[in-house]
Structure formats: structure tokens, C-alpha cells
Design an enzyme around this catalytic site. Structure first.
Site, PDB file in Angstrom:
ATOM      1  CB  CYS A  44      -9.866   9.264   9.379  1.00  0.00           C
ATOM      2  SG  CYS A  44      -8.486   9.734  10.144  1.00  0.00           S
ATOM      3  CE1 TYR A 175      -7.599  17.311   8.904  1.00  0.00           C
ATOM      4  CE2 TYR A 175      -5.880  16.359   7.264  1.00  0.00           C
ATOM      5  CZ  TYR A 175      -7.158  16.243   8.230  1.00  0.00           C
ATOM      6  OH  TYR A 175      -7.708  15.135   8.035  1.00  0.00           O
TER       7      TYR A 175
END
Length: 331
Positions: A44, A175
Site C-alpha cells: 500500500c 486510482y
């Protein structure tokens, strides 16, 4: 994570436990060494930022760290790399358990990084941006000797402005491309991403770091996305105008930081690929994880020293990571 049904644009879910950990009594959670465990994941980028800051500031002894594995489902991040699939300090298999202890019936996103109070097992905060800043400003009593100043006072406004653009168009921008629900939403995010990368490339063409002549929070923020670009975002998220290796300035800048203690020694490319390609089934239904790219190129000379700059300012490089926190070597 979600997609706006009308526009098709990706919308990042609001943080569910946005508290602060402070030294001045201004929050319900006080700074106290040994009280909290940082739960991160090598995959992440948002967690990677906190891991880097913790490393650079030397807070390993004050704040322990648990690593969630790269694979999870709707139940949340899971400690599947630990013996028995259980975090050895918190005693839980799923990070959701710590969120539900903090907020009974918790129904928001279970995200990393999360700071968990060890004694109660409750998440104290998952506010990554505030946590990053608070590690630098509230935990100063526990910084290592030689810890760098990642938010120099004379550059605060500039760091804020540069970092804001990076967040919207780069960190979150990849994203927005990957989870766009319409062509128009994807096109908008794609152009914003590469326009911002072009702007940052121009900025870095004549300076080693984004703000001032030392590493600041702005560099950490940009680097975590660049570090994942070719391995995940270029193919998986369709951010494919160019690979990072095809953008000479940004590629040299990214290698410079990778080879700086505290950056490359926090990265596990295999876990990054396992997470993105293995978890986002709406984007990659087969779950097949690519074998490339070649990671040895991260160790090639970058030539950025010619631009001057002092990576740690008046500080010093961090020592090697603790034995239990080391990542596989590149190459």
C-alpha cells in the site's frame, strides 16, 4: 473505494477513525512509546509513506510495526504472512477486528496505515496524512539523533501546495484511472495524471528534490506512487502513456530516492504486484500476477548528485532496518 454512479469517477472513501495522536493533550490519544502498533502493508502506498517517515525519524523502538499481507477480501487486510495468520502483538487475524473494537458495528473502509493501541486492541487513527505529520512534529522526543526535518518551517506553504497537487492527480490519480467507470472519467484522470507528472518532471529537471535542497514530505508523497508505477499502475490501472522508465527525469529521481536509506529498503515489489493484480478482481478478473518488470534497473546509476542537495539536511541517514522489518533485496 467507490465509483460515482453519475460521472463514473472514482471516489476515495472517507476515513473512518480520523483521530490524532498528539503530545500536547489536544487529542484523546497521547504520544507514548510502546503504546501503539503501526499496522502497514508493503503493497500500500498510503502505508508506505508512514513506514518511510517512521524509518527516517528512527521511531522503530517507540512504535512497533505489524505487516498485513498483500492479499485480502471484503473482510479487510489480513495478517496472512504471520505464523497462524495472526499478528503476534495484537493477536488478530483480520485488521477489521481492531476497527470494530474501536467502533462497534464499524461499516467504513478498513485501511492501512492504522495505529492500534496495543492494550485495548482498538484503532486509534487511520488518518494517514495527519499521522505522517504528527510523527514528525508530535513524537520529536523519541526521534533518533540526526533525524531529518521533513517539514522545514521556511518551506511549509510550498510543501503544502506541491503535495496537494500530487495527492489529487498522482497518488489518487492512478486510482481514478484504474477504477474509472466511464471512458470520460478515465480520460479526465489520465490527462490530469500525466499533465501533473510532466509539470513535476520540469520542476525536477534542475533541482534534486521537490522543495528546497533536502528530502521533504513532498518527495515521500510522490515517490511511493513512482515506486509502484511500472509494476502496477502502468498496466493494471491503464496509466500507459509512458512507463516510469521512459520518463528520464522522474526515473532518475525515483532511482535516487530508491537508493537513499529509508526508501528502497521499505519496498517489496512482489507484494505490490500480488496485491494489485490479485485483489482488484473488477480490474483483473483472472488474478494472474505478471512476472515483470525487471527490478534490477532500480540499482543503476542516476546521476542526480550533480544537482547538489543534501538528502537529510543537517541530519544523517537512518541505520539499516531492524532484522524483522527487512525486505527482499532488489536485483
Amino acid at each position: 473505494m467507490g465509483t460515482d454512479q453519475a460521472s463514473g469517477e472514482f471516489v476515495r472513501e472517507a476515513l473512518g477513525v480520523a483521530e490524532r495522536i498528539t503530545a500536547d493533550g489536544s487529542s484523546p490519544w497521547p504520544v507514548e512509546p510502546g503504546r501503539y502498533r503501526l499496522v502497514a502493508a508493503r503493497a500500500c502506498p498510503w502505508a508506505n509513506r508512514i513506514v518511510i517517515v517512521r524509518r527516517l525519524l528512527g521511531l522503530e523502538d517507540a512504535i512497533s510495526m505489524g505487516i498485513a499481507g498483500p492479499l485480502h477480501d471484503e473482510r479487510s487486510w489480513r495478517f496472512h504472512l504471520d505464523p497462524g495468520n495472526v499478528d503476534p502483538v495484537l493477536g488478530v487475524e483480520w485488521l477489521r477486528e481492531a476497527y470494530e473494537k474501536a467502533v462497534p458495528g464499524y461499516d467504513k473502509g478498513v485501511t492501512v496505515p492504522a495505529m492500534v493501541e496495543v492494550a485495548s486492541g482498538k484503532v486509534a487513527t487511520n488518518a494517514y496524512a495527519e499521522l505522517e505529520y504528527d510523527l514528525a512534529t508530535q513524537w520529536t522526543a523519541y526521534h533518533r539523533e540526526g533525524a531529518p526535518d521533513l517539514w522545514p518551517a521556511e518551506h511549509l506553504d510550498e510543501i503544502g501546495a506541491v503535495s496537494e497537487g500530487i495527492f489529487h492527480d498522482v497518488n489518487n490519480g492512478v486510482y481514478k484511472c484504474g477504477f474509472a467507470g466511464t471512458q470520460a472519467a478515465y480520460d479526465k484522470a489520465f490527462h490530469a495524471l500525466f499533465s501533473r507528472l510532466d509539470e513535476l518532471s520540469d520542476r525536477l529537471a534542475t533541482r534534486r528534490y521537490l522543495v528546497g535542497d533536502t528530502i521533504t514530505e513532498a518527495d515521500i508523497r510522490l515517490w511511493v506512487t513512482l515506486a509502484r508505477f511500472d509494476a502496477a499502475y502502468h498496466g493494471h490501472f491503464k496509466c500507459n502513456r509512458h512507463k516510469l522508465t521512459e520518463m528520464p527525469v522522474l526515473w532518475a529521481y525515483a532511482r535516487d530516492l530508491f537508493q537513499t536509506p529509508g526508501f528502497g529498503d521499505t519496498i517489496d515489489v512482489e507484494q505490490i504486484k500480488q496485491h494489485y493484480y490479485g485483489v482488484h478482481t473488477s480490474v483483473n478478473p483472472s488474478g494472474i500476477v505478471p512476472l515483470g518488470p525487471d527490478t534490477s534497473v532500480w540499482l543503476t546509476p542516476h546521476g542526480r548528485e550533480e544537482l547538489g542537495g543534501r538528502p537529510f539536511g543537517d541530519g544523517t541517514p537512518p541505520p539499516p532496518p531492524p532484522e524483522g522489518e527487512r525486505v527482499p533485496a532488489i536485483g
